[in-house]
Design an enzyme around this catalytic site. Structure first.
Site, PDB file in Angstrom:
ATOM      1  N   THR A  88     -23.455  39.284  20.730  1.00  0.00           N
ATOM      2  CA  THR A  88     -23.282  40.071  19.520  1.00  0.00           C
ATOM      3  C   THR A  88     -23.864  41.458  19.751  1.00  0.00           C
ATOM      4  OG1 THR A  88     -23.785  40.226  17.147  1.00  0.00           O
ATOM      5  CG2 THR A  88     -25.440  39.188  18.533  1.00  0.00           C
TER       6      THR A  88
ATOM      7  N   HIS B 150     -34.754  25.987  22.146  1.00  0.00           N
ATOM      8  CA  HIS B 150     -35.879  25.567  22.994  1.00  0.00           C
ATOM      9  C   HIS B 150     -35.827  24.072  23.318  1.00  0.00           C
ATOM     10  CE1 HIS B 150     -39.392  26.390  25.136  1.00  0.00           C
ATOM     11  NE2 HIS B 150     -40.107  27.040  24.229  1.00  0.00           N
TER      12      HIS B 150
END
Length: 406
Positions: free
Chosen positions: A325, A377
């Site tokens: 993005t 994560h």
């Protein structure tokens, strides 16, 4: 995306059913966004008839034949399913067959008239606004006119088709709030973004990139590049090529979690975020590892145009493995992008700003860009994420490594 209705049921009067066409894999329902024709109006074959909105795209449905619109059974805003009857039309190749549903207003009509008794209001409407309010069933008591002396115009009536004025009951604020019904696309965006935050363990790491070499190469070859390929060389191709190269080295960033399994993907479909009037969409650049710089630029330009024109198909939106993005197009200096599930990573590009930096013990003014990597994560360790972004920085700062694949 344009779709043509196929369900033709010819009877004595050559009646044609207007139905919801197939919407794509696993998509079973949509919302009626806008009818472009009214009951009694004539329409030509392949002319845009109705727009329907799915969770991801707006689809244009064209008339299967020339004829007159009969009964419209599903109104704007209605939820419909594949194969559901939207309305009917009578086939015919002459506009003379179409019967107007309402006589045209005489040319000598006054510029403003009092509201019809059905609305029980002392407000003043223009003729066009009065007609439109009656047709759409709009309560003009909830509209504040923008015309002279508070006169309600056609534009004032059009807005409440999507925005319903509400009364807050707090005195001066009663006419200063509007309630806007979320479009299906906006609702989906909201749900998916919240889903991403609720599901993934999102963390963001940052770095900065000296864009000097990318600027130099771009300036050096821009003219020849454009002459040969018919498109400008932008910075997106540098980052797409860099991402693909590093994704091959750190496969976890290109992977995803599915139940108790981790899926490592040996293909590189890069989602490119595009802002549109309807909201943010992320069409996918397929097999980016097989594309040249020119191929990347052409692919992104094509997807961007389709997104802004509302022509994206479901296939254009499905199956990305990693996303990019670029908030820099809007002037963003730094951000923490949200992962596009089920992907595990997204790269955020930002505005390029001339800043003083230390180079070999000297202070120099360089074109600098902050970059961010948001990652899940659960699947990507901090070491992998930081290494990923450092390698992106190294490749963009040394574009010859991309050119020679080293």
């Amino acid at each position: 995306m344009r779709l043509t209705l196929l369900n033709l049921n010819f009877g004595v009067k050559m009646s044609v059913n207007i139905v919801v066409p197939p919407l794509g894999e696993s998509v079973t329902e949509a919302t009626i966004a806008k009818w472009h024709k009214k009951e009694g109006e004539f329409i030509n074959v392949d002319e845009l008839l109705v727009e329907i909105e799915t969770d991801k795209v707006t689809l244009e449905v064209n008339a299967p034949a020339s004829g007159t619109i009969g009964e419209i059974k599903s109104k704007e805003g209605d939820l419909v399913k594949v194969g559901q009857l939207l309305g009917t039309m009578s086939e015919g190749n002459s506009k003379a067959a179409a019967q107007p549903t309402q006589a045209e207003a005489p040319k000598s009509a006054p510029q403003s008239i009092a509201l019809s008794p059905a609305y029980s209001s002392d407000k003043i409407l223009s003729p066009a606004a009065n007609k439109l309010a009656a047709e759409k069933g709009v309560d003009v008591n909830q509209i504040t006119g923008s015309g002279k002396d508070g006169r309600i115009t056609k534009e004032d009536v059009l807005f409440p088709q999507q925005a319903e004025a509400i009364t807050s009951g707090s005195g001066d604020n009663s006419n200063r709030e509007v309630r806007v019904k979320m479009t299906r696309l906006r609702k989906t965006i909201a749900q998916r973004l919240k889903e991403s935050q609720n599901t993934a363990a999102i963390l963001t790491t940052f770095n900065e990139v000296d864009m000097s070499e990318a600027f130099r190469i771009r300036k050096l070859y821009q003219e020849k590049f454009q002459e040969k390929h018919g498109i400008k060389l932008g910075f997106m191709s540098f980052f797409v090529k860099a991402c693909v190269a590093v994704l091959k080295e750190i496969p976890a960033v290109n992977g995803s979690i599915e139940g108790d399994d981790i899926i490592y993907k040996n293909y590189y479909d890069i989602g490119v975020a595009v802002g549109t009037e309807q909201g943010l969409v992320v069409p996918v650049l397929r097999d980016a590892d097989k594309l040249s710089f020119a191929g990347v630029e052409k692919g992104i330009a094509s997807l961007g145009k389709k997104a802004r024109d509302g022509k994206l198909s479901m296939q254009d939106m499905m199956g990305g493995t990693f996303s990019i993005t670029n908030g820099g197009t809007y002037g963003s200096l730094l951000s923490t992008p949200i992962i596009n599930p089920p992907q595990s990573g997204i790269l955020g590009m930002h505005n390029i700003v001339q800043r003083p930096v230390a180079v070999n013990g000297n202070v120099e003014i360089r074109p600098m860009m902050y970059v961010a990597l948001s990652y899940d994560h659960r699947i990507i360790d901090g070491k992998e994420a930081v290494t990923f972004l450092v390698k992106i920085k190294e490749l963009v700062e040394n574009p010859e490594k991309l050119l020679f694949d080293i």
